[in-house]
Design a protein around this motif. Structure first.
Motif, mmCIF file in Angstrom:
data_model
loop_
_atom_site.group_PDB
_atom_site.id
_atom_site.type_symbol
_atom_site.label_atom_id
_atom_site.label_comp_id
_atom_site.label_asym_id
_atom_site.label_seq_id
_atom_site.Cartn_x
_atom_site.Cartn_y
_atom_site.Cartn_z
ATOM 1 N N ALA A 105 -5.904 3.480 -8.728
ATOM 2 C CA ALA A 105 -6.932 4.485 -9.027
ATOM 3 C C ALA A 105 -7.439 5.133 -7.734
ATOM 4 C CB ALA A 105 -8.084 3.849 -9.802
ATOM 5 N N MET A 106 -7.656 4.316 -6.711
ATOM 6 C CA MET A 106 -8.112 4.858 -5.419
ATOM 7 C C MET A 106 -7.076 5.803 -4.826
ATOM 8 S SD MET A 106 -9.588 1.470 -3.539
ATOM 9 C CE MET A 106 -10.868 0.470 -4.306
ATOM 10 N N ALA A 107 -5.808 5.386 -4.898
ATOM 11 C CA ALA A 107 -4.732 6.199 -4.326
ATOM 12 C C ALA A 107 -4.627 7.529 -5.066
ATOM 13 C CB ALA A 107 -3.408 5.438 -4.383
ATOM 14 N N THR A 127 -5.542 -12.590 -14.322
ATOM 15 C CA THR A 127 -5.941 -11.209 -14.608
ATOM 16 C C THR A 127 -6.546 -10.531 -13.387
ATOM 17 O OG1 THR A 127 -7.992 -12.084 -15.550
ATOM 18 C CG2 THR A 127 -6.250 -11.485 -17.088
ATOM 19 N N ALA A 128 -6.976 -11.322 -12.405
ATOM 20 C CA ALA A 128 -7.476 -10.713 -11.164
ATOM 21 C C ALA A 128 -6.376 -9.885 -10.505
ATOM 22 C CB ALA A 128 -7.981 -11.795 -10.208
ATOM 23 N N ASN A 182 -4.683 -2.292 -10.205
ATOM 24 C CA ASN A 182 -5.266 -1.223 -10.993
ATOM 25 C C ASN A 182 -6.262 -0.376 -10.199
ATOM 26 O OD1 ASN A 182 -5.018 -0.581 -13.748
ATOM 27 N ND2 ASN A 182 -7.164 -1.129 -14.077
ATOM 28 N N SER A 183 -7.176 -1.043 -9.513
ATOM 29 C CA SER A 183 -8.190 -0.292 -8.783
ATOM 30 C C SER A 183 -7.576 0.371 -7.554
ATOM 31 C CB SER A 183 -9.362 -1.192 -8.396
ATOM 32 O OG SER A 183 -8.907 -2.410 -7.868
ATOM 33 N N LEU A 184 -6.586 -0.290 -6.933
ATOM 34 C CA LEU A 184 -5.937 0.337 -5.776
ATOM 35 C C LEU A 184 -5.179 1.595 -6.194
ATOM 36 C CD1 LEU A 184 -4.623 -2.816 -3.854
ATOM 37 C CD2 LEU A 184 -6.431 -1.251 -3.107
ATOM 38 N N ARG A 212 -6.301 -6.443 -11.905
ATOM 39 C CA ARG A 212 -7.505 -5.697 -11.531
ATOM 40 C C ARG A 212 -7.365 -5.131 -10.134
ATOM 41 N NH1 ARG A 212 -12.173 -7.639 -14.900
ATOM 42 N NH2 ARG A 212 -13.625 -6.998 -13.301
ATOM 43 N N ILE A 213 -6.733 -5.905 -9.255
ATOM 44 C CA ILE A 213 -6.535 -5.459 -7.879
ATOM 45 C C ILE A 213 -5.591 -4.255 -7.845
ATOM 46 C CG2 ILE A 213 -5.498 -6.118 -5.661
ATOM 47 C CD1 ILE A 213 -6.612 -8.976 -6.186
ATOM 48 N N LEU A 261 -0.984 -16.648 -6.870
ATOM 49 C CA LEU A 261 -2.106 -17.217 -7.620
ATOM 50 C C LEU A 261 -1.675 -18.492 -8.352
ATOM 51 C CD1 LEU A 261 -3.745 -13.947 -9.039
ATOM 52 C CD2 LEU A 261 -4.560 -15.375 -7.154
ATOM 53 N N ARG A 292 0.894 4.224 -2.797
ATOM 54 C CA ARG A 292 0.701 5.657 -2.511
ATOM 55 C C ARG A 292 1.818 6.476 -3.152
ATOM 56 N NH1 ARG A 292 -0.630 3.816 2.790
ATOM 57 N NH2 ARG A 292 1.370 4.591 3.554
ATOM 58 N N ALA A 352 0.850 -1.199 0.000
ATOM 59 C CA ALA A 352 0.000 0.000 0.000
ATOM 60 C C ALA A 352 0.885 1.248 0.000
ATOM 61 C CB ALA A 352 -0.920 -0.016 1.213
ATOM 62 N N MET A 395 0.440 -6.549 -8.145
ATOM 63 C CA MET A 395 1.252 -6.204 -6.980
ATOM 64 C C MET A 395 2.279 -7.297 -6.683
ATOM 65 S SD MET A 395 -1.581 -4.922 -4.211
ATOM 66 C CE MET A 395 -0.380 -4.538 -2.904
ATOM 67 N N LEU A 399 -7.882 -16.365 -13.788
ATOM 68 C CA LEU A 399 -7.284 -16.252 -12.456
ATOM 69 C C LEU A 399 -6.252 -15.134 -12.405
ATOM 70 C CD1 LEU A 399 -6.920 -17.579 -9.592
ATOM 71 C CD2 LEU A 399 -5.056 -18.886 -10.607
#
Lengths: 421, 421
Positions: free
Chosen positions: B82-84, B71-72, B78-80, B75-76, B50, B20, B16, B43, B69
């Motif tokens: 974007a949130m940051a 590609t998950a 990527n969205s983290l 996605r993780i 996996l 950031r 994390a 990450m 499997l």
């Protein structure tokens, strides 16, 4: 040949070992001559771990990105289950919510299913494949963005798919082997039920039973999808939830169970004018703030000043917002007081048999009286009686009612570790 | 206003905290007046975790499910990310490979990009948003199934997006701050290069340099996308990979660096008839088995029996398959022997300056001779010389050549922990 939809919760998929066990069950169902569609939740703690990561990078993450993040969990479990099934030499294909045609509203984090168009899943089943569908997720019909269905979303996915595909049964697997007459952790002689009608299950879910989410039962009832609550840790046939209340013959209607709920708080508004429209002000304000209220009690007004008291229950989670809102309104309207109280519990007795047994309410209140428990509020529906009591007395109240109505069994309840999602 | 595509590898996103830090860099690039599109790998160790789970449920998982499997992971991250980024109050939107229009062939696990149609990403950028795109993944143009791009897939995603969007530069971030004259772990005085042409980078990548995957460099060269290799741990401007070999003025053409590779093995076929078509039998058999061969050496035939020897190198990973294949062919064809040898290393010198400096090969061989290292095979291209030596001498060979051509710098190389994907 029957079409069975099976839904496996996170606790059933918490490790590679559990996933292999679930795969064996899926393959056995197929080999028994059924078509099988499987809906998977995320593995064990995956969702919590992803939420934790999100909180570390942004305390208030955008809802769209949160959905993109969380849906990864179901993609992981989904593909692993498909791999495990494939290891048995059986044809299998996994589908995302989008691929399975789960079309939803745009509300990220709590989307509603608008329509399920499972053409690809049906094609796969027709080709003899087992279809594995990621639960909890859908796709916004307009923007094609990934959405999630909120709490109990995987159950809802399973029921919606079962409805769209005309499945013969939708099996909901968790670590509990059925619906019990009471929470066995509270009432040790609780007995597993073999059968419930949709209305009874709805009342149980609405009264605090965690085994099925209200929304998925509503969906199943609306589309008449028989649900079977089973454990992935045993071969017990579980509890069948099917059929309508009105179709139960009077002589077969019984009392089903006792539910408890300690997630609500109570707000009392004291000294509010007993004139038309005053109560409406309260409930309009709460509705505008999207606070769901549950039970409501309005006292008889005192003769001298034509004022009354209103008491209602609401989720503890909404308590501070609710009290803030009403305190502001009190100042404006001049009510005497607004009082908030968290230490309450709700105990409910549910069963189709209530319709034909007029003495039930009397027995219910006597059971609590004999146990020395004071009733703070009481409401009834056609097949339910609910009392609000002091939270400290909740377990004792449940046991007293369970015993009074002779709901217990001779065999001890089977309780497994953990809880499903 | 420039359009910058930034690609962050797994080591840049391993926690994390790192996410950031990456978000700050992204926001700073945007605030400096650029349009920004970001491509993220999974990450840190996510992909390995996996893969490990998959191996536990099925040792030979179906490739389609493996892609679902893996590609998950993107996605993780990527969205983290974007949130940051969103936590800085900047408009941002994440996209899956499918949403970003990365259309591929159907070959799961190693799909090729057919076309990128980044309409949604372009719309987002036009609206002033930062776009975050999941690397490594695409969607089969025909079946709409999720695919992955194989090794270095996220680099390829970034370059393909940059090409499709006409980006001014594609920055590839990892934990290394640029392309070095040699691997600093082997050659301590290795120096960071400021600039390389595409052909030099291609030769380096083909000769064992891990910093960029051959395929992404080929893509960048084909679409003339300037690449910048940078570290997400520093503000160094890194190494720019851009421009064509033929555009480098002779006086500016220099020798760029030394690459080493110990991932190949050697097969020698002894006593094979020196007649037309015999060598073709060998290489046709290998090609049919999809085994890539690298260097090839055919000895002069001995006069008496008109037989010769053929030696070639191939990936160690393909070694046992190759030797099995050729041993069977030997029995059929009557060759004298087939010999397999793993203990080899390849050392290469690369640089545009080689074109205009005819003495380079002589200096190269003398450097190895002076270090007492025997050359087993040698090949050259326009801007590269490669020698196969004993694996035990590989590091020493690299140092000898690096010193001979005076490639070292005065400042020590900066090396960070870990390696990017």
């Amino acid at each position: 040949m029957a079409l069975i939809v099976q839904k496996y919760g996170g606790s059933s998929l918490e490790s590679a070992e559990r996933i292999r066990a679930v795969a064996e069950r899926i393959v056995a169902t197929k080999k028994a001559g059924n078509d099988v569609v499987v809906v998977c939740s995320a593995m064990g703690d995956t969702t919590d771990e992803l939420l934790d990561l999100a909180a570390q990078v942004n305390p208030t993450p955008p809802a769209r990105e949160m959905d993109m993040l969380l849906t990864a969990g179901e993609r992981i479990s989904n593909s692993l289950v498909a791999m495990a099934v494939a290891s048995h030499g059986v044809d299998v294909q996994s589908f995302t919510g989008s691929q399975a045609g789960v079309l939803t509203t745009e509300r990220h984090g709590n989307a509603r299913i608008i329509e399920v168009t499972p053409g690809r899943v049906e094609d796969a089943v027709q080709e003899g494949k087992i279809a594995i569908v990621a639960g909890f997720q859908g796709v916004n019909r307009d923007t094609r963005d990934v959405t999630t269905l909120g709490r109990g979303g995987s159950d809802t996915t399973a029921v919606a798919l079962a409805a769209a595909m005309g499945a013969d049964e939708c099996e909901i697997y968790s670590d509990v082997d059925g619906v019990y007459t009471a929470d066995p952790r509270i009432v040790p002689d609780a007995r597993k039920l073999d059968h419930l009608c949709f209305e009874e299950m709805l009342e149980l879910a609405a009264s605090g039973s965690k085994i099925l989410v209200l929304r998925s039962v509503e969906y199943a009832r609306a589309f008449n999808v028989p649900l079977r609550v089973r454990s992935s840790y045993s071969n017990d046939t579980g509890t069948l939830v099917a059929g309508a209340l009105e179709d139960i013959p009077v002589e077969e209607a019984v009392l089903s169970g006792v539910a408890t709920d300690n997630s609500e708080a109570k707000i009392s508004i004291l000294g509010i004018p007993d004139t038309p429209g005053e109560a409406a002000k309260v409930f309009r304000a709460l509705a505008d703030a999207e606070i769901n209220i549950d039970m409501v009690l309005q006292n008889i007004s005192s003769a001298e000043d034509n004022k009354t008291d209103i008491t209602f229950t609401l989720p503890v989670a909404d308590g501070s917002r609710g009290i803030e809102l009403l305190s502001a309104l009190r100042n404006k309207e001049g009510w005497d007081d607004v009082v908030y109280h968290e230490g309450i519990g709700k105990v409910s007795l549910i069963g189709a048999g209530m319709k034909s047994h007029p003495g039930v309410t009397a027995d219910f209140t006597e059971a609590l009286r004999d146990a020395g428990i004071n009733i703070e509020m009481i409401t009834t529906s056609e097949i339910r009686i609910t009392a609000v009591v002091d939270a400290n007395n909740l377990a004792e109240a449940a046991r007293a009612i369970h015993t009074k109505f002779d709901l217990g069994g001779d065999e001890p309840a089977v309780v497994y570790a953990g809880t499903g999602r």
